[in-house]
Write a protein that holds these residues in place. Structure first.
Motif, PDB file in Angstrom:
ATOM      1  N   LYS A   7       5.641  10.447 -15.332  1.00 49.50           N
ATOM      2  CA  LYS A   7       6.770   9.522 -15.221  1.00 49.50           C
ATOM      3  C   LYS A   7       6.250   8.085 -15.181  1.00 49.50           C
ATOM      4  O   LYS A   7       6.785   7.201 -15.846  1.00 49.50           O
ATOM      5  CB  LYS A   7       7.567   9.842 -13.960  1.00 49.50           C
ATOM      6  CG  LYS A   7       8.740   8.914 -13.708  1.00 49.50           C
ATOM      7  CD  LYS A   7       9.476   9.304 -12.426  1.00 49.50           C
ATOM      8  CE  LYS A   7      10.623   8.382 -12.149  1.00 49.50           C
ATOM      9  NZ  LYS A   7      10.262   7.194 -11.390  1.00 49.50           N
ATOM     10  N   LEU A   8       5.184   7.844 -14.427  1.00 53.99           N
ATOM     11  CA  LEU A   8       4.575   6.521 -14.336  1.00 53.99           C
ATOM     12  C   LEU A   8       4.115   6.049 -15.708  1.00 53.99           C
ATOM     13  O   LEU A   8       4.375   4.917 -16.118  1.00 53.99           O
ATOM     14  CB  LEU A   8       3.409   6.543 -13.346  1.00 53.99           C
ATOM     15  CG  LEU A   8       2.516   5.310 -13.262  1.00 53.99           C
ATOM     16  CD1 LEU A   8       3.299   4.081 -12.868  1.00 53.99           C
ATOM     17  CD2 LEU A   8       1.393   5.554 -12.272  1.00 53.99           C
ATOM     18  N   GLY A  81      -2.725   7.864 -11.546  1.00 57.33           N
ATOM     19  CA  GLY A  81      -1.972   8.529 -10.491  1.00 57.33           C
ATOM     20  C   GLY A  81      -2.896   8.877  -9.339  1.00 57.33           C
ATOM     21  O   GLY A  81      -4.103   8.607  -9.378  1.00 57.33           O
ATOM     22  N   PRO A  82      -2.359   9.513  -8.303  1.00 60.13           N
ATOM     23  CA  PRO A  82      -3.143   9.812  -7.102  1.00 60.13           C
ATOM     24  C   PRO A  82      -4.369  10.679  -7.356  1.00 60.13           C
ATOM     25  O   PRO A  82      -5.356  10.589  -6.613  1.00 60.13           O
ATOM     26  CB  PRO A  82      -2.149  10.550  -6.192  1.00 60.13           C
ATOM     27  CG  PRO A  82      -0.817  10.411  -6.808  1.00 60.13           C
ATOM     28  CD  PRO A  82      -0.975   9.912  -8.195  1.00 60.13           C
ATOM     29  N   TRP A 117       2.090  -0.089  -9.073  1.00 62.31           N
ATOM     30  CA  TRP A 117       3.294   0.025  -9.908  1.00 62.31           C
ATOM     31  C   TRP A 117       4.496   0.393  -9.049  1.00 62.31           C
ATOM     32  O   TRP A 117       5.584  -0.155  -9.205  1.00 62.31           O
ATOM     33  CB  TRP A 117       3.074   1.061 -11.003  1.00 62.31           C
ATOM     34  CG  TRP A 117       4.160   1.075 -12.021  1.00 62.31           C
ATOM     35  CD1 TRP A 117       5.225   1.938 -12.074  1.00 62.31           C
ATOM     36  CD2 TRP A 117       4.322   0.193 -13.135  1.00 62.31           C
ATOM     37  NE1 TRP A 117       6.015   1.645 -13.153  1.00 62.31           N
ATOM     38  CE2 TRP A 117       5.485   0.579 -13.818  1.00 62.31           C
ATOM     39  CE3 TRP A 117       3.582  -0.882 -13.608  1.00 62.31           C
ATOM     40  CZ2 TRP A 117       5.933  -0.076 -14.960  1.00 62.31           C
ATOM     41  CZ3 TRP A 117       4.028  -1.542 -14.760  1.00 62.31           C
ATOM     42  CH2 TRP A 117       5.192  -1.134 -15.411  1.00 62.31           C
ATOM     43  N   ASP A 118       4.307   1.336  -8.128  1.00 63.19           N
ATOM     44  CA  ASP A 118       5.414   1.786  -7.279  1.00 63.19           C
ATOM     45  C   ASP A 118       5.945   0.671  -6.383  1.00 63.19           C
ATOM     46  O   ASP A 118       7.103   0.717  -5.956  1.00 63.19           O
ATOM     47  CB  ASP A 118       4.979   2.971  -6.408  1.00 63.19           C
ATOM     48  CG  ASP A 118       4.796   4.251  -7.222  1.00 63.19           C
ATOM     49  OD1 ASP A 118       5.211   4.295  -8.402  1.00 63.19           O
ATOM     50  OD2 ASP A 118       4.231   5.218  -6.674  1.00 63.19           O
ATOM     51  N   ALA A 119       5.136  -0.327  -6.099  1.00 63.00           N
ATOM     52  CA  ALA A 119       5.564  -1.435  -5.243  1.00 63.00           C
ATOM     53  C   ALA A 119       6.413  -2.469  -5.990  1.00 63.00           C
ATOM     54  O   ALA A 119       7.028  -3.334  -5.361  1.00 63.00           O
ATOM     55  CB  ALA A 119       4.343  -2.123  -4.633  1.00 63.00           C
ATOM     56  N   ALA A 128       5.870  -8.889 -15.433  1.00 65.18           N
ATOM     57  CA  ALA A 128       4.933  -9.896 -14.914  1.00 65.18           C
ATOM     58  C   ALA A 128       3.597  -9.251 -14.537  1.00 65.18           C
ATOM     59  O   ALA A 128       2.534  -9.819 -14.806  1.00 65.18           O
ATOM     60  CB  ALA A 128       5.544 -10.613 -13.709  1.00 65.18           C
ATOM     61  N   TYR A 129       3.642  -8.064 -13.944  1.00 69.76           N
ATOM     62  CA  TYR A 129       2.410  -7.362 -13.573  1.00 69.76           C
ATOM     63  C   TYR A 129       1.596  -7.015 -14.821  1.00 69.76           C
ATOM     64  O   TYR A 129       0.389  -7.261 -14.870  1.00 69.76           O
ATOM     65  CB  TYR A 129       2.748  -6.090 -12.786  1.00 69.76           C
ATOM     66  CG  TYR A 129       1.530  -5.253 -12.471  1.00 69.76           C
ATOM     67  CD1 TYR A 129       0.663  -5.626 -11.446  1.00 69.76           C
ATOM     68  CD2 TYR A 129       1.238  -4.110 -13.192  1.00 69.76           C
ATOM     69  CE1 TYR A 129      -0.465  -4.872 -11.155  1.00 69.76           C
ATOM     70  CE2 TYR A 129       0.118  -3.355 -12.909  1.00 69.76           C
ATOM     71  CZ  TYR A 129      -0.730  -3.735 -11.891  1.00 69.76           C
ATOM     72  OH  TYR A 129      -1.846  -2.992 -11.621  1.00 69.76           O
ATOM     73  N   LEU A 130       2.254  -6.458 -15.834  1.00 70.56           N
ATOM     74  CA  LEU A 130       1.537  -6.120 -17.069  1.00 70.56           C
ATOM     75  C   LEU A 130       1.010  -7.369 -17.754  1.00 70.56           C
ATOM     76  O   LEU A 130      -0.098  -7.368 -18.299  1.00 70.56           O
ATOM     77  CB  LEU A 130       2.434  -5.317 -18.017  1.00 70.56           C
ATOM     78  CG  LEU A 130       2.734  -3.889 -17.582  1.00 70.56           C
ATOM     79  CD1 LEU A 130       3.748  -3.242 -18.523  1.00 70.56           C
ATOM     80  CD2 LEU A 130       1.458  -3.059 -17.515  1.00 70.56           C
TER      81      LEU A 130
END
Length: 151
Positions: A7-8, A81-82, A117-119, A128-130
């Motif tokens: 999903k991420l 991912g984790p 990403w989750d934040a 903006a992050y990308l």
């Protein structure tokens, strides 16, 4: 055979589409046999024309991607991912090894850690992050670039 995208991964890919950045998901790098989560391709006018987000952030990011694909050839976004981290959020050795191999063949690799990403609260923050991530690639020494490409 690559596994299905998370999903991420799909969220990051969708944001790149909104920004007009052409890319391929789960692309195999034949030289090494690794599947890259996202391989960013050189920007074309067609990709820009399809951008859903046409603002300064997206335009700046497309320009950074143009420069990076000229410098590095292949720009890779790894979606972490984790399972890529230990309990202290340090990259696992297998993930580090893959990144080193990709760098040795001339790829620029950036990572999107799941907790960062989750934040992010909305599409504007994600864009903006990308943009920051893709605009912060260090310049590659021209001698290293030509060596890794056989020139």
């Amino acid at each position: 055979e690559p596994t299905a995208s998370s999903k991420l991964h799909l969220e990051v890919s969708a944001e790149l589409v909104r920004m007009g950045i052409a890319h391929k998901n789960e692309m195999c790098l034949p030289k090494l046999g690794y599947h890259m989560d996202i391989a960013i391709l050189p920007i074309t006018d067609t990709a820009e024309a399809g951008a859903l987000l046409d603002d300064k952030v997206a335009a700046r990011t497309r320009e950074a991607v143009r420069a990076a694909t000229v410098t590095y050839g292949v720009l890779v976004i790894e979606i972490d991912g984790p399972w890529h981290y230990d309990a202290a959020r340090r990259l696992l050795p297998a993930t580090e090894l893959i990144r080193r191999h990709l760098a040795l063949v001339g790829c620029a690799v950036v990572a999107v850690p799941y907790w960062k990403w989750d934040a992010l609260n909305d599409n504007a923050e994600k864009a903006a992050y990308l943009a920051e991530l893709l605009s912060s690639l260090p310049p590659l020494a021209s001698s290293r670039a030509s060596e890794s490409r056989g020139g």
